[in-house]
Design a protein around this motif. Structure first.
Motif, PDB file in Angstrom:
ATOM      1  N   MET A   1       0.830  -1.218   0.000  1.00 16.21           N
ATOM      2  CA  MET A   1       0.000   0.000   0.000  1.00 16.21           C
ATOM      3  C   MET A   1       0.863   1.268   0.000  1.00 16.21           C
ATOM      4  SD  MET A   1      -2.906   1.261  -0.378  1.00 16.21           S
ATOM      5  CE  MET A   1      -3.740   2.482   0.662  1.00 16.21           C
ATOM      6  N   LEU A   2       2.134   1.150  -0.433  1.00 14.09           N
ATOM      7  CA  LEU A   2       2.943   2.368  -0.551  1.00 14.09           C
ATOM      8  C   LEU A   2       2.719   3.038  -1.899  1.00 14.09           C
ATOM      9  CD1 LEU A   2       6.220   1.246   1.197  1.00 14.09           C
ATOM     10  CD2 LEU A   2       4.244   2.433   2.118  1.00 14.09           C
ATOM     11  N   GLU A   3       1.980   2.343  -2.765  1.00 10.63           N
ATOM     12  CA  GLU A   3       1.563   2.942  -4.040  1.00 10.63           C
ATOM     13  C   GLU A   3       0.750   4.199  -3.774  1.00 10.63           C
ATOM     14  OE1 GLU A   3       1.949   1.892  -7.463  1.00 10.63           O
ATOM     15  OE2 GLU A   3       3.627   1.133  -6.287  1.00 10.63           O
ATOM     16  N   ARG A   4       0.710   5.094  -4.765  1.00 11.94           N
ATOM     17  CA  ARG A   4      -0.151   6.271  -4.585  1.00 11.94           C
ATOM     18  C   ARG A   4      -1.616   5.843  -4.670  1.00 11.94           C
ATOM     19  NH1 ARG A   4       1.953   6.755  -9.696  1.00 11.94           N
ATOM     20  NH2 ARG A   4       0.360   6.614 -11.312  1.00 11.94           N
ATOM     21  N   LEU A   5      -2.499   6.707  -4.199  1.00 10.19           N
ATOM     22  CA  LEU A   5      -3.933   6.407  -4.173  1.00 10.19           C
ATOM     23  C   LEU A   5      -4.513   6.466  -5.578  1.00 10.19           C
ATOM     24  CD1 LEU A   5      -4.767   8.626  -1.069  1.00 10.19           C
ATOM     25  CD2 LEU A   5      -4.665   6.122  -1.130  1.00 10.19           C
ATOM     26  N   PHE A   8      -4.958   9.763  -8.178  1.00 10.94           N
ATOM     27  CA  PHE A   8      -3.939  10.794  -7.911  1.00 10.94           C
ATOM     28  C   PHE A   8      -2.742  10.556  -8.825  1.00 10.94           C
ATOM     29  CE2 PHE A   8      -6.652  11.059  -4.308  1.00 10.94           C
ATOM     30  CZ  PHE A   8      -6.547  12.363  -3.852  1.00 10.94           C
ATOM     31  N   LEU A  74     -11.418  18.413   1.861  1.00 15.14           N
ATOM     32  CA  LEU A  74     -10.520  18.903   0.822  1.00 15.14           C
ATOM     33  C   LEU A  74     -11.382  19.641  -0.191  1.00 15.14           C
ATOM     34  CD1 LEU A  74      -8.205  15.786   0.305  1.00 15.14           C
ATOM     35  CD2 LEU A  74      -7.602  17.992   1.298  1.00 15.14           C
ATOM     36  N   GLU A 104      -5.229  22.834  -7.037  1.00 10.80           N
ATOM     37  CA  GLU A 104      -5.658  21.442  -7.049  1.00 10.80           C
ATOM     38  C   GLU A 104      -7.042  21.335  -6.409  1.00 10.80           C
ATOM     39  OE1 GLU A 104      -2.863  19.057  -4.925  1.00 10.80           O
ATOM     40  OE2 GLU A 104      -3.616  17.167  -5.724  1.00 10.80           O
ATOM     41  N   PHE A 106     -10.247  18.403  -5.395  1.00  5.99           N
ATOM     42  CA  PHE A 106     -10.374  16.994  -5.034  1.00  5.99           C
ATOM     43  C   PHE A 106     -11.835  16.574  -5.068  1.00  5.99           C
ATOM     44  CE2 PHE A 106      -6.931  19.108  -2.913  1.00  5.99           C
ATOM     45  CZ  PHE A 106      -5.848  18.264  -3.070  1.00  5.99           C
TER      46      PHE A 106
ATOM     47  N   LEU B  43      -2.585  13.892  -1.164  1.00  8.86           N
ATOM     48  CA  LEU B  43      -3.120  12.852  -0.280  1.00  8.86           C
ATOM     49  C   LEU B  43      -2.391  11.546  -0.579  1.00  8.86           C
ATOM     50  CD1 LEU B  43      -5.550  12.862   1.792  1.00  8.86           C
ATOM     51  CD2 LEU B  43      -6.845  11.691   0.006  1.00  8.86           C
ATOM     52  N   GLU B  44      -1.965  10.855   0.486  1.00  8.92           N
ATOM     53  CA  GLU B  44      -1.176   9.637   0.311  1.00  8.92           C
ATOM     54  C   GLU B  44      -1.673   8.562   1.281  1.00  8.92           C
ATOM     55  OE1 GLU B  44       1.090   8.868  -1.821  1.00  8.92           O
ATOM     56  OE2 GLU B  44       2.366  10.574  -2.359  1.00  8.92           O
ATOM     57  N   PRO B  45      -1.324   7.285   1.016  1.00  5.28           N
ATOM     58  CA  PRO B  45      -1.633   6.249   2.010  1.00  5.28           C
ATOM     59  C   PRO B  45      -0.923   6.579   3.330  1.00  5.28           C
ATOM     60  CG  PRO B  45      -0.890   5.268  -0.056  1.00  5.28           C
ATOM     61  CD  PRO B  45      -0.671   6.746  -0.168  1.00  5.28           C
ATOM     62  N   GLU B  47       0.231   4.730   5.506  1.00  3.40           N
ATOM     63  CA  GLU B  47       1.357   3.827   5.749  1.00  3.40           C
ATOM     64  C   GLU B  47       2.680   4.387   5.207  1.00  3.40           C
ATOM     65  OE1 GLU B  47       0.537  -0.027   4.151  1.00  3.40           O
ATOM     66  OE2 GLU B  47       2.394  -0.875   4.977  1.00  3.40           O
ATOM     67  N   LEU B  48       2.600   5.175   4.155  1.00  2.00           N
ATOM     68  CA  LEU B  48       3.826   5.747   3.583  1.00  2.00           C
ATOM     69  C   LEU B  48       4.564   6.571   4.631  1.00  2.00           C
ATOM     70  CD1 LEU B  48       5.420   6.096   0.884  1.00  2.00           C
ATOM     71  CD2 LEU B  48       4.063   8.136   0.470  1.00  2.00           C
ATOM     72  N   ARG B  70      -9.850   3.335   2.713  1.00  3.13           N
ATOM     73  CA  ARG B  70      -8.386   3.448   2.770  1.00  3.13           C
ATOM     74  C   ARG B  70      -7.967   4.390   3.903  1.00  3.13           C
ATOM     75  NH1 ARG B  70     -10.240   4.532  -2.022  1.00  3.13           N
ATOM     76  NH2 ARG B  70     -10.091   2.918  -3.615  1.00  3.13           N
ATOM     77  N   GLU B  71      -6.900   4.010   4.614  1.00  2.28           N
ATOM     78  CA  GLU B  71      -6.307   4.922   5.591  1.00  2.28           C
ATOM     79  C   GLU B  71      -5.401   5.883   4.844  1.00  2.28           C
ATOM     80  OE1 GLU B  71      -6.951   5.243   8.820  1.00  2.28           O
ATOM     81  OE2 GLU B  71      -8.538   3.765   8.432  1.00  2.28           O
ATOM     82  N   VAL B  72      -5.728   7.175   4.895  1.00  5.84           N
ATOM     83  CA  VAL B  72      -5.009   8.163   4.091  1.00  5.84           C
ATOM     84  C   VAL B  72      -4.615   9.341   4.970  1.00  5.84           C
ATOM     85  CG1 VAL B  72      -6.217   7.512   1.974  1.00  5.84           C
ATOM     86  CG2 VAL B  72      -7.136   9.349   3.414  1.00  5.84           C
TER      87      VAL B  72
END
Lengths: 450, 450
Positions: A1-5, A8, A74, A104, A106, B43-45, B47-48, B70-72
């Motif tokens: 889950m380190l991938e971007r959302l 995005f 957002l 930006e 959202f 916005l990112e996960p 976990e990152l 998702r946890e973001v």
């Protein structure tokens, strides 16, 4: 889950340069038209958006409760925040207020072609001017934001409509208030809805007269000349009071079209009451910009831009009533359009100068020169790891630099460096002390090959 | 609750222009040094960030569960996302990767002087180069980002330290691993903690030897010359293996200082092991930039910038190990500093030209001229509401425009307009058709008063 959302984007330098090119064209167009940049918070109280758009919008938002118990979101758009900023200082701001922003936005929705969860949008708005001159000015800057990419009237068109005229049509037919808003909502979706379905939706409002009404809608949407529209509207008006309102509105139309013509924009503008723009907050002229299919085959894809007059929003947020017109233009649809039209130039992000040091002994002088070239405003690169001379020259070529400045052993002993034009192959020997000035001259004029 | 959230900012045009001035100076410095812009999602996960900084960071984040479960989190910093971007393409990116970005970061903490919940930060990073040349290059661009505002070595200093040297000191004293990280954490807070308190914190690690250890820390922090540091470290080394490591590290230091000196940056740099930088992920040279009190009275306020080497982060996120150095610099502290130093220039956002139409009859020609001036790249304003001639002239003066172009009745009848230099009062009559070119010439050279 380190991938971007999902929905995005990461912008690698080549993506970022392409995006920034779009932003630059927009910014230049806005500034040429006298707009000044502002900016707003990314995170806002949720209520700011529900106040404008109703509670339904929450389903499309990234909203949450923050650690202080505040309901926040957002921003899905800039307009409510902008209206707050203008409203809060409306007494002291010099009118007309002409502001722009690129930011930006959202939305939590299913990512799809041309629609992401985060996109950038240009917004231009004018506050404090009720007349059509402001609408014309807004359309001028909107069109300039597309023309700045080299696009012309064969590529896109601005479809110009009027919420006031729609309201007058409904008033002429005896429909007003909430009912009028509901009917406008049905009319707004007309183009994308089967005719039978539209008729079904009109039934609660018109009963047996629904077919008549739809016929009138279709007639009005088919007209492309303001005087024809005037004649049609007059034919429906039941009394002199409404006829007067229609005449007054036609006067506004003539004023608007005259201004657009004076600015030589007529070739971009198509009168087309097929545009309604669903949002309840529009109050007058509204428009959307679409790309054109080749050979007059009509409009294609999503709107590239859209906007109009919204004179009630600032007052609705609790500030003194303030007239407003504005439009938005998104980066995702714009980038697609420019790619199709091959109007996204190759973005070159190369240094001006690459400094090459002959040997480790010249490294110190080379670093000093790098520092002075940069201080002189010249984009300068060099090899951090100092490989061999030949390798450094290859790196200089690959970097795309226009000049190499060579710090050679013998030359340096005599207090000189060599400037080489990597395009022409020409070169010249200059004193080390004067190298930044000489490099600047060579960048301006090149060096002829020997 | 339509007010903006605490710790967030509205940027009115004058605020936005000031902010954008700072961004522009940073951008130009980064580009002169060969850095290319990238950008990352807002916005990112979650976990990152926990992966890099541990679960404690969650308390400082704007984090939530999105509508897809998702946890973001709103990004509190750029580095983890950047490391992901570089990591994902590490095999194909040309090294060294030199990238920069200016972006908004978010932290949920108590807003206070110089610390908001949203601020903008410049980040410059270099990947793929293990040697001190990359550290020197990074410090060069960091210093240029301050020097670009006209600030010099009397205004600020870069305090240069070394996590590797600290680790070697601890290794010489027999402390390694997690214990070493804990001790470094205590040392990091040494400057801001009463001495007695520091001793208490050191007790679990050193027992009765805590006073000796603290004395060694104080000695090392007081040294300002690398050869003195070397002699002190050698005196503590218990064996040849550690002495060798110390010598190797001193070699790196000499290489770094030699490069900084070659780039003429020595006057900005102070060796100062008092800087540790708490974050666990730093692995080598680290630095912070502080403003200087007048007359050598030391450092004041929060760090203006900070960074260092972090060779393990890309690997920790699951990508191939990749060397990295980077720094960040925030807009809030920078703007405060520039205001104190009176280095924020007055931002003039005026049109180039203001077009004045004598009467309604000249309005059409005036609008056409406005359109052509703008198409020629000239920032052009006019009165949307077309008040009287005298009022328009007053508006032209108030706008700050350098030129007024007057579309007068008699002049226009003869095919001419008048260009007036609002500075000198000089004016000239030019053909309407050639007015954009003539205005451009007048903007470049002015018009002498008659």
């Amino acid at each position: 889950m380190l991938e971007r959302l999902p929905g995005f984007r990461d912008f690698y330098p080549e993506d970022c340069a392409r995006r920034d090119f779009i932003f630059r064209v927009w910014t230049e167009a806005a500034r040429r038209h006298g707009f000044r940049r502002y900016d707003i918070p990314t995170l806002e109280p949720l209520e700011l958006f529900t106040e404008k758009s109703g509670p339904e919008i929450v389903g499309q938002l990234f909203n949450f409760t923050d650690k202080g118990g505040r309901e926040v979101a957002l921003r899905p758009e800039l307009t409510p925040s902008l209206a707050r900023m203008v409203g809060a200082r409306v007494a002291t701001l010099k009118k007309p207020v002409k502001w722009f922003n690129i930011a930006e936005n959202f939305r939590y929705e299913k990512p799809q072609e041309g629609r992401l969860r985060s996109h950038y949008q240009l917004n231009c708005d004018i506050f404090g001017e009720p007349g059509p001159a402001a609408d014309a000015e807004l359309m001028a800057v909107c069109l300039a934001c597309l023309r700045g990419f080299g696009l012309g009237p064969e590529d896109f068109a601005l479809r110009l409509s009027d919420r006031t005229l729609w309201s007058l049509l409904l008033e002429a037919l005896g429909i007003a208030g909430d009912k009028a808003m509901e009917v406008l909502g049905i009319v707004d979706k007309f183009e994308r809805t089967p005719r039978e379905e539209t008729l079904k939706r009109l039934e609660p409002h018109f009963g047996d007269a629904r077919e008549d009404f739809l016929g009138q809608v279709e007639t009005l949407m088919g007209l492309r000349e303001i005087e024809e529209m005037g004649a049609f509207m007059r034919s429906l008006a039941p009394n002199a009071a409404i006829r007067e309102k229609i005449e007054a509105r036609l006067g506004m139309w003539r004023e608007l079209l005259e201004a657009l013509d004076a600015m030589d924009l007529t070739s971009f503008v198509r009168i087309d009451l097929g545009i309604v723009r669903g949002l309840a907050y529009y109050t007058g002229f509204v428009f959307e910009v679409f790309k054109l299919a080749p050979a007059g085959a009509g409009y294609v894809g999503r709107a590239l831009a859209g906007g109009g007059r919204y004179d009630h929003l600032v007052g609705k947020l609790g500030f003194p009533a303030t007239e407003a017109v504005g439009f938005g233009m998104g980066d995702v649809t714009m980038a697609q359009f420019l790619e199709e039209k091959k109007q996204l130039p190759p973005i070159i992000e190369a240094p001006d100068v690459y400094v090459v040091a002959a040997r480790e002994g010249e490294r110190r002088a080379a670093l000093g020169l790098v520092s002075r070239l940069r201080a002189a405003g010249i984009r300068t690169e060099y090899a951090l790891r100092a490989p061999g001379f030949g390798k450094q020259f290859r790196l200089a070529g690959q970097s795309g630099a226009r000049l190499a400045v060579v710090v050679g052993t013998d030359e340096l002993a005599a207090g000189n460096v060599r400037i080489k034009d990597l395009g022409s192959g020409g070169e010249t020997l200059v004193p080390l002390a004067g190298a930044p000035g000489a490099a600047r001259d060579a960048l301006a004029g090149g060096i002829a090959s020997a």
